[in-house]
Write a protein that holds these residues in place. Structure first.
Motif, PDB file in Angstrom:
ATOM      1  N   ILE A  21       0.844  -1.199   0.000  1.00 43.40           N
ATOM      2  CA  ILE A  21       0.000   0.000   0.000  1.00 43.40           C
ATOM      3  C   ILE A  21       0.879   1.249   0.000  1.00 43.40           C
ATOM      4  N   ALA A  22       1.907   1.261   0.836  1.00 47.46           N
ATOM      5  CA  ALA A  22       2.792   2.421   0.929  1.00 47.46           C
ATOM      6  C   ALA A  22       3.486   2.704  -0.403  1.00 47.46           C
ATOM      7  N   ALA A  23       3.677   1.689  -1.233  1.00 49.00           N
ATOM      8  CA  ALA A  23       4.345   1.861  -2.523  1.00 49.00           C
ATOM      9  C   ALA A  23       3.425   2.429  -3.602  1.00 49.00           C
ATOM     10  N   ASN A  27      -0.318   7.151  -2.490  1.00 53.37           N
ATOM     11  CA  ASN A  27      -0.193   7.091  -1.035  1.00 53.37           C
ATOM     12  C   ASN A  27       0.591   8.304  -0.536  1.00 53.37           C
ATOM     13  N   ASP A  28       0.206   8.836   0.615  1.00 54.80           N
ATOM     14  CA  ASP A  28       0.925   9.955   1.236  1.00 54.80           C
ATOM     15  C   ASP A  28       2.182   9.414   1.903  1.00 54.80           C
ATOM     16  N   PRO A  29       3.372   9.703   1.363  1.00 57.77           N
ATOM     17  CA  PRO A  29       4.599   9.155   1.939  1.00 57.77           C
ATOM     18  C   PRO A  29       4.959   9.763   3.297  1.00 57.77           C
ATOM     19  N   ALA A  30       4.301  10.859   3.679  1.00 63.37           N
ATOM     20  CA  ALA A  30       4.601  11.494   4.966  1.00 63.37           C
ATOM     21  C   ALA A  30       4.005  10.713   6.143  1.00 63.37           C
ATOM     22  N   ARG A  31       3.023   9.881   5.877  1.00 67.73           N
ATOM     23  CA  ARG A  31       2.419   9.061   6.937  1.00 67.73           C
ATOM     24  C   ARG A  31       3.057   7.680   6.912  1.00 67.73           C
ATOM     25  N   GLY A  32       3.456   7.196   8.046  1.00 68.25           N
ATOM     26  CA  GLY A  32       4.089   5.890   8.132  1.00 68.25           C
ATOM     27  C   GLY A  32       3.130   4.766   7.803  1.00 68.25           C
ATOM     28  N   PRO A  33       3.631   3.678   7.219  1.00 67.24           N
ATOM     29  CA  PRO A  33       2.768   2.551   6.864  1.00 67.24           C
ATOM     30  C   PRO A  33       2.104   1.901   8.080  1.00 67.24           C
ATOM     31  N   GLU A  34       2.683   2.078   9.280  1.00 70.78           N
ATOM     32  CA  GLU A  34       2.084   1.506  10.490  1.00 70.78           C
ATOM     33  C   GLU A  34       0.746   2.165  10.838  1.00 70.78           C
ATOM     34  N   ARG A  75      -9.722  -0.809  -6.023  1.00 80.11           N
ATOM     35  CA  ARG A  75      -9.966   0.519  -6.596  1.00 80.11           C
ATOM     36  C   ARG A  75      -9.327   1.588  -5.718  1.00 80.11           C
ATOM     37  N   ILE A  76      -8.877   2.633  -6.355  1.00 78.01           N
ATOM     38  CA  ILE A  76      -8.448   3.833  -5.635  1.00 78.01           C
ATOM     39  C   ILE A  76      -9.475   4.901  -5.963  1.00 78.01           C
ATOM     40  N   GLU A  77     -10.052   5.504  -4.928  1.00 78.57           N
ATOM     41  CA  GLU A  77     -11.065   6.535  -5.127  1.00 78.57           C
ATOM     42  C   GLU A  77     -10.682   7.786  -4.366  1.00 78.57           C
ATOM     43  N   ASN A  78     -11.052   8.921  -4.934  1.00 78.83           N
ATOM     44  CA  ASN A  78     -10.817  10.202  -4.292  1.00 78.83           C
ATOM     45  C   ASN A  78     -12.178  10.774  -3.918  1.00 78.83           C
ATOM     46  N   ARG A  79     -12.502  10.702  -2.644  1.00 78.90           N
ATOM     47  CA  ARG A  79     -13.714  11.332  -2.127  1.00 78.90           C
ATOM     48  C   ARG A  79     -13.228  12.551  -1.356  1.00 78.90           C
ATOM     49  N   LYS A  80     -13.362  12.596  -0.049  1.00 81.27           N
ATOM     50  CA  LYS A  80     -12.735  13.667   0.726  1.00 81.27           C
ATOM     51  C   LYS A  80     -11.258  13.362   0.931  1.00 81.27           C
ATOM     52  N   ALA A  81     -10.903  12.112   0.747  1.00 80.35           N
ATOM     53  CA  ALA A  81      -9.531  11.634   0.872  1.00 80.35           C
ATOM     54  C   ALA A  81      -9.337  10.540  -0.173  1.00 80.35           C
ATOM     55  N   VAL A  82      -8.102  10.145  -0.397  1.00 81.24           N
ATOM     56  CA  VAL A  82      -7.811   9.069  -1.343  1.00 81.24           C
ATOM     57  C   VAL A  82      -7.886   7.757  -0.574  1.00 81.24           C
ATOM     58  N   THR A  83      -8.696   6.833  -1.070  1.00 78.15           N
ATOM     59  CA  THR A  83      -8.936   5.584  -0.356  1.00 78.15           C
ATOM     60  C   THR A  83      -8.835   4.372  -1.277  1.00 78.15           C
ATOM     61  N   THR A 122      -7.667   4.496   4.010  1.00 75.72           N
ATOM     62  CA  THR A 122      -7.317   5.847   3.573  1.00 75.72           C
ATOM     63  C   THR A 122      -5.811   5.895   3.353  1.00 75.72           C
ATOM     64  N   ILE A 123      -5.421   6.318   2.137  1.00 74.59           N
ATOM     65  CA  ILE A 123      -3.998   6.362   1.814  1.00 74.59           C
ATOM     66  C   ILE A 123      -3.472   7.795   1.684  1.00 74.59           C
ATOM     67  N   ASN A 124      -4.381   8.758   1.621  1.00 69.34           N
ATOM     68  CA  ASN A 124      -3.963  10.157   1.561  1.00 69.34           C
ATOM     69  C   ASN A 124      -5.129  11.014   2.055  1.00 69.34           C
ATOM     70  N   TYR A 125      -4.998  11.546   3.262  1.00 69.19           N
ATOM     71  CA  TYR A 125      -6.078  12.322   3.863  1.00 69.19           C
ATOM     72  C   TYR A 125      -6.303  13.656   3.166  1.00 69.19           C
ATOM     73  N   ALA A 126      -5.333  14.150   2.431  1.00 68.86           N
ATOM     74  CA  ALA A 126      -5.460  15.450   1.775  1.00 68.86           C
ATOM     75  C   ALA A 126      -6.228  15.369   0.459  1.00 68.86           C
ATOM     76  N   GLY A 127      -6.364  14.194  -0.100  1.00 66.56           N
ATOM     77  CA  GLY A 127      -6.973  14.092  -1.416  1.00 66.56           C
ATOM     78  C   GLY A 127      -5.967  14.497  -2.479  1.00 66.56           C
TER      79      GLY A 127
END
Length: 172
Positions: A21-23, A27-34, A75-83, A122-127
């Motif tokens: 997922i992190a790859a 994905n937001d690389p600033a957030r750790g995969p944990e 699927r990767i979807e962008n709603r309020k965040a990328v999920t 959620t893989i990117n909270y900023a969208g």
């Protein structure tokens, strides 16, 4: 009032799935995969909760007995965040969530919110303003659940307990 320290029951992917997922390029690389997880149930804001609520939830989860279940996202979807999501109904995950709610109600565990969101990661909270897209399937078998306090604004999870789910190989 916005929660400061929401308490969740969640499933976290194993390290190999976290790495996949992190790859992902979105994905937001600033957030750790944990920190990657699937919220199975939102309970309440621990910051504002009476002190006996957390021990009550832990005691209820100590007697919860449920089977492991699969999660798979394609699927990767962008709603309020990328999920990461799927169009699959995730019937076993939804049945698990329903059983969890029934159990907590039966044990009279506090759960002011008590919501069971559609399973996603959620893989990117900023969208990212990009469109939805198919991706290679990413999944795992959820064989444990965690009780986690999320510290808003700190990208921190505080674990308050873990519970194993039984597999078909278990003698239950």
């Amino acid at each position: 009032m916005r929660p400061r320290n929401p308490l969740y029951i969640m499933a976290k992917p194993p390290p190999d799935v976290q790495a996949r997922i992190a790859a992902l390029p979105r994905n937001d690389p600033a957030r750790g995969p944990e920190l990657l997880h699937v919220t199975l149930m939102k309970l309440f804001d621990l910051y504002r909760a009476p002190p006996n609520w957390l021990p009550a939830v832990i005691a209820a989860l100590d007697s919860f007995d449920a089977a492991a279940f699969p999660l798979r996202f394609d699927r990767i979807e962008n709603r309020k965040a990328v999920t990461l999501r799927t169009r699959d109904p995730l019937a076993q995950a939804r049945a698990f969530q329903a059983a969890l709610v029934r159990h907590l109600l039966e044990k009279r565990a506090p759960m002011m919110l008590g919501t069971t969101p559609e399973p996603h990661v959620t893989i990117n909270y900023a969208g990212d303003r990009l469109r939805g897209a198919r991706t290679d399937p990413i999944g795992w078998t959820v064989d444990e659940i965690l009780l986690v306090e999320s510290v808003i604004g700190k990208a921190t999870h505080i674990e308050h307990g873990r519970w194993q789910l039984h597999t078909n190989k278990d003698s239950r």
